[in-house]
Write a protein that holds these residues in place. Structure first.
Motif, PDB file in Angstrom:
ATOM      1  N   PRO A 208      79.127  60.573   8.880  1.00  0.00           N
ATOM      2  CA  PRO A 208      80.499  60.966   8.765  1.00  0.00           C
ATOM      3  C   PRO A 208      81.011  60.653   7.183  1.00  0.00           C
ATOM      4  O   PRO A 208      81.529  61.554   6.607  1.00  0.00           O
ATOM      5  CB  PRO A 208      81.360  60.180   9.376  1.00  0.00           C
ATOM      6  N   ASP A 209      80.177  59.913   6.448  1.00  0.00           N
ATOM      7  CA  ASP A 209      80.677  59.752   5.104  1.00  0.00           C
ATOM      8  C   ASP A 209      79.670  60.545   4.013  1.00  0.00           C
ATOM      9  O   ASP A 209      80.254  60.659   2.692  1.00  0.00           O
ATOM     10  CB  ASP A 209      80.758  58.337   4.545  1.00  0.00           C
ATOM     11  N   ASN A 210      78.744  60.961   4.485  1.00  0.00           N
ATOM     12  CA  ASN A 210      77.864  61.962   3.393  1.00  0.00           C
ATOM     13  C   ASN A 210      77.090  62.880   4.568  1.00  0.00           C
ATOM     14  O   ASN A 210      75.877  62.368   5.020  1.00  0.00           O
ATOM     15  CB  ASN A 210      76.740  60.840   2.979  1.00  0.00           C
ATOM     16  N   PHE A 211      77.383  63.903   4.336  1.00  0.00           N
ATOM     17  CA  PHE A 211      76.867  64.946   5.595  1.00  0.00           C
ATOM     18  C   PHE A 211      76.558  66.376   4.871  1.00  0.00           C
ATOM     19  O   PHE A 211      77.597  66.792   3.876  1.00  0.00           O
ATOM     20  CB  PHE A 211      77.498  65.080   6.711  1.00  0.00           C
TER      21      PHE A 211
ATOM     22  N   LYS B   2      60.057  62.254   8.184  1.00  0.00           N
ATOM     23  CA  LYS B   2      61.638  62.118   7.221  1.00  0.00           C
ATOM     24  C   LYS B   2      61.784  63.404   6.538  1.00  0.00           C
ATOM     25  O   LYS B   2      60.939  64.217   6.555  1.00  0.00           O
ATOM     26  CB  LYS B   2      61.223  61.230   6.122  1.00  0.00           C
ATOM     27  N   LEU B   3      62.970  63.568   6.683  1.00  0.00           N
ATOM     28  CA  LEU B   3      63.687  64.818   6.156  1.00  0.00           C
ATOM     29  C   LEU B   3      64.473  64.127   5.134  1.00  0.00           C
ATOM     30  O   LEU B   3      65.244  63.343   5.294  1.00  0.00           O
ATOM     31  CB  LEU B   3      64.359  65.520   7.038  1.00  0.00           C
ATOM     32  N   LYS B   4      64.396  64.825   3.871  1.00  0.00           N
ATOM     33  CA  LYS B   4      65.379  64.147   2.897  1.00  0.00           C
ATOM     34  C   LYS B   4      66.236  65.408   2.282  1.00  0.00           C
ATOM     35  O   LYS B   4      65.482  66.547   2.072  1.00  0.00           O
ATOM     36  CB  LYS B   4      64.644  63.609   1.768  1.00  0.00           C
ATOM     37  N   MET B   5      67.403  65.261   1.880  1.00  0.00           N
ATOM     38  CA  MET B   5      68.106  66.309   1.407  1.00  0.00           C
ATOM     39  C   MET B   5      69.434  65.879   0.586  1.00  0.00           C
ATOM     40  O   MET B   5      69.672  64.689   0.652  1.00  0.00           O
ATOM     41  CB  MET B   5      68.785  67.522   2.357  1.00  0.00           C
ATOM     42  N   LEU B   6      69.795  66.386  -0.350  1.00  0.00           N
ATOM     43  CA  LEU B   6      70.813  66.032  -1.224  1.00  0.00           C
ATOM     44  C   LEU B   6      72.287  66.380  -0.557  1.00  0.00           C
ATOM     45  O   LEU B   6      72.612  67.247   0.103  1.00  0.00           O
ATOM     46  CB  LEU B   6      70.899  66.795  -2.592  1.00  0.00           C
ATOM     47  N   GLY B   7      73.144  65.358  -0.386  1.00  0.00           N
ATOM     48  CA  GLY B   7      74.503  65.291   0.156  1.00  0.00           C
ATOM     49  C   GLY B   7      75.393  65.216  -0.943  1.00  0.00           C
ATOM     50  O   GLY B   7      75.187  64.943  -1.879  1.00  0.00           O
ATOM     51  N   PRO B   8      76.607  65.447  -0.530  1.00  0.00           N
ATOM     52  CA  PRO B   8      77.777  65.226  -1.847  1.00  0.00           C
ATOM     53  C   PRO B   8      77.864  63.887  -2.198  1.00  0.00           C
ATOM     54  O   PRO B   8      78.387  63.554  -3.220  1.00  0.00           O
ATOM     55  CB  PRO B   8      78.998  65.553  -1.063  1.00  0.00           C
ATOM     56  N   LYS B   9      77.351  62.822  -1.420  1.00  0.00           N
ATOM     57  CA  LYS B   9      77.368  61.370  -1.964  1.00  0.00           C
ATOM     58  C   LYS B   9      76.303  60.693  -1.951  1.00  0.00           C
ATOM     59  O   LYS B   9      75.887  59.647  -1.953  1.00  0.00           O
ATOM     60  CB  LYS B   9      78.316  60.512  -1.104  1.00  0.00           C
ATOM     61  N   GLY B  10      75.148  61.229  -2.331  1.00  0.00           N
ATOM     62  CA  GLY B  10      73.812  60.907  -2.531  1.00  0.00           C
ATOM     63  C   GLY B  10      72.768  61.590  -1.668  1.00  0.00           C
ATOM     64  O   GLY B  10      73.056  62.578  -0.785  1.00  0.00           O
ATOM     65  N   VAL B  11      71.628  61.012  -1.370  1.00  0.00           N
ATOM     66  CA  VAL B  11      70.532  61.345  -0.649  1.00  0.00           C
ATOM     67  C   VAL B  11      70.781  61.139   0.931  1.00  0.00           C
ATOM     68  O   VAL B  11      71.198  60.052   1.306  1.00  0.00           O
ATOM     69  CB  VAL B  11      69.316  61.119  -1.000  1.00  0.00           C
ATOM     70  N   ILE B  12      70.458  62.248   1.745  1.00  0.00           N
ATOM     71  CA  ILE B  12      70.592  62.197   3.181  1.00  0.00           C
ATOM     72  C   ILE B  12      69.087  62.030   3.755  1.00  0.00           C
ATOM     73  O   ILE B  12      68.283  62.962   3.347  1.00  0.00           O
ATOM     74  CB  ILE B  12      71.411  63.516   3.993  1.00  0.00           C
ATOM     75  N   THR B  13      68.757  60.956   4.538  1.00  0.00           N
ATOM     76  CA  THR B  13      67.491  60.813   4.759  1.00  0.00           C
ATOM     77  C   THR B  13      67.427  60.993   6.488  1.00  0.00           C
ATOM     78  O   THR B  13      68.376  60.276   7.220  1.00  0.00           O
ATOM     79  CB  THR B  13      66.918  59.381   4.922  1.00  0.00           C
ATOM     80  N   VAL B  14      66.901  61.770   7.250  1.00  0.00           N
ATOM     81  CA  VAL B  14      66.819  61.810   8.590  1.00  0.00           C
ATOM     82  C   VAL B  14      65.406  61.318   9.092  1.00  0.00           C
ATOM     83  O   VAL B  14      64.334  61.947   8.710  1.00  0.00           O
ATOM     84  CB  VAL B  14      67.056  63.323   9.025  1.00  0.00           C
ATOM     85  N   ASN B  15      65.453  60.270   9.888  1.00  0.00           N
ATOM     86  CA  ASN B  15      64.365  59.600  10.420  1.00  0.00           C
ATOM     87  C   ASN B  15      63.960  60.344  11.585  1.00  0.00           C
ATOM     88  O   ASN B  15      64.616  60.410  12.741  1.00  0.00           O
ATOM     89  CB  ASN B  15      64.245  58.232  10.521  1.00  0.00           C
TER      90      ASN B  15
END
Length: 150
Positions: free
Chosen positions: A56-59, A97-110
């Protein structure tokens, strides 16, 4: 993760469980090959769905078109290259793992290795079941084509 295909696939039982309004599903002329060796199928339609990664805080969210495929699967959906490109995803299959840039840093999906292995075993059993049932005349052209390609 299916970085080898361009289609975003969602399975018909997932669409049914999500109770997607049929008016949101557009007709499709897409034919899917290679999901089950020797079998091709016509997609049942293409809904546009909001896909969200993160917390919710970084998506990140995007509206994506998916093709409804008439197969059973242990997966709910499989994003293809178009999704990875849209989200600028860096994927690492070995570590799930998937990584992508979000508005408040890197989003990691495990991912979950145990769940992935169970799902692959389930998929292999479904393929074997379908291929065993391909003895009837309905499937003979697909069986012949598969044998000729060996």
């Amino acid at each position: 993760m299916d970085g080898g295909r361009s289609l975003n696939r969602i399975y018909s039982d997932t669409v049914r469980k999500m109770c997607i309004d049929p008016s949101r599903i557009k007709p499709s002329n897409t034919t899917v090959k290679g999901v089950i060796p020797g079998i091709e199928a016509h997609c049942l339609g293409t809904p546009t769905l909001e896909v969200v990664f993160g917390s919710p805080d970084n998506f990140r969210n995007e509206d994506l078109i998916s093709d409804i495929v008439p197969f059973c699967s242990g997966y709910h959906a499989l994003p293809g290259r178009t999704t990875f490109a849209r989200f600028n995803v860096v994927h690492h299959y070995t570590y799930l793992k998937l990584k992508m840039l979000g508005p408040k840093g890197v989003i990691t999906v495990n991912g979950n290795m145990e769940c992935s292995l169970r799902t692959e075993e389930h998929r292999a059993a479904l393929v074997a079941e379908v291929q065993t049932g391909m003895e009837g005349p309905k499937y003979q052209p697909a069986v012949k084509a598969r044998e000729e390609s060996k």
